[in-house]
Design an enzyme around this catalytic site. Structure first.
Site, PDB file in Angstrom:
ATOM      1  N   GLU A 261      -3.936   8.269   0.138  1.00  0.00           N
ATOM      2  CA  GLU A 261      -4.865   9.332   1.388  1.00  0.00           C
ATOM      3  C   GLU A 261      -4.434  10.303   0.852  1.00  0.00           C
ATOM      4  OE1 GLU A 261      -4.440   9.572   5.535  1.00  0.00           O
ATOM      5  OE2 GLU A 261      -4.354  11.508   4.856  1.00  0.00           O
TER       6      GLU A 261
ATOM      7  N   GLU B 253       4.058  13.588  -3.568  1.00  0.00           N
ATOM      8  CA  GLU B 253       3.421  13.555  -2.309  1.00  0.00           C
ATOM      9  C   GLU B 253       4.151  12.370  -1.971  1.00  0.00           C
ATOM     10  OE1 GLU B 253       1.333  15.379  -2.583  1.00  0.00           O
ATOM     11  OE2 GLU B 253       0.850  14.800  -0.207  1.00  0.00           O
TER      12      GLU B 253
END
Ligand SMILES: [Zn+2]
Length: 194
Positions: free
Chosen positions: A68, A139
């Protein structure tokens, strides 16, 4: 314009709801609900993928949540990192996403005159996302610091406690948000070997 098969079923709505609804199925099987409201000052779109944390493979807890995060980075058509978020903000909009047990949902709103380009930028994440090794590592750290923040929240702690006390063979039992230890494959395998 023939965009897809139109469903004949009637959409049930409240009598006070003046918006117009239309459901179409695109040739690629994507189900679309179009809502028209001429009184709003913005346009919005949301994409729901029927996969969430329940589908995380064992040993890679948080993969759906991590993905996501990754999708919003860049796409092959718009390779400049974060240019999507910048475009949305510069045109009066907001964007975010969430991962639940069985869904991952992405959404944004924006000034009407910028909607078409925003929708193309948004769609490219699902068509050809760009995931560099460098962005992947950054990330993983971002997901890890999100988890560090969650550790200080009573709500998140209760949530994890409930999961921990549930049946161990049910996917609800798994840790769903992820951290560096579960997502970084190098650290992950080192941990399992030691
Ligand atoms: Zn997150």
């Amino acid at each position: 314009m023939a965009v897809g098969k139109e469903e004949v079923e009637e959409i049930v709505k409240a009598r006070t709801d003046k918006r117009e609804y239309r459901r179409i199925v695109l040739p690629n099987s994507l189900e679309v609900l179009l809502i028209s409201d001429p009184d709003t000052d913005k346009c919005a779109a949301s994409m729901d993928v029927s996969v969430g944390a329940f589908s995380d493979p064992d040993g890679l807890e948080g993969l759906a949540h991590f993905l996501e995060h990754m999708l919003f980075y860049a796409s092959e058509k718009y390779p400049l990192e974060d240019s999507y978020s910048k475009y949305i903000i510069e045109h009066g909009g907001r964007t975010n996403a969430y991962t639940s047990s069985e869904h991952t949902n992405y959404y944004f709103d924006i000034n009407a005159d910028a909607f078409e380009e925003a929708l193309d930028r948004f769609a490219q994440f699902f068509i050809n996302p760009l995931m560099s090794a460098d962005a992947t590592m950054r990330e993983i750290k971002a997901v890890d610091s999100e988890n560090q923040k969650n550790l200080l929240s009573d709500g998140w702690r209760m949530n994890q406690l409930q999961k921990h006390l549930s049946a161990a063979d049910h996917p609800y039992h798994k840790f769903s948000t992820g951290q560096e230890l579960t997502l970084d494959y190098n650290k992950n395998s080192l941990t399992q070997c030691s």
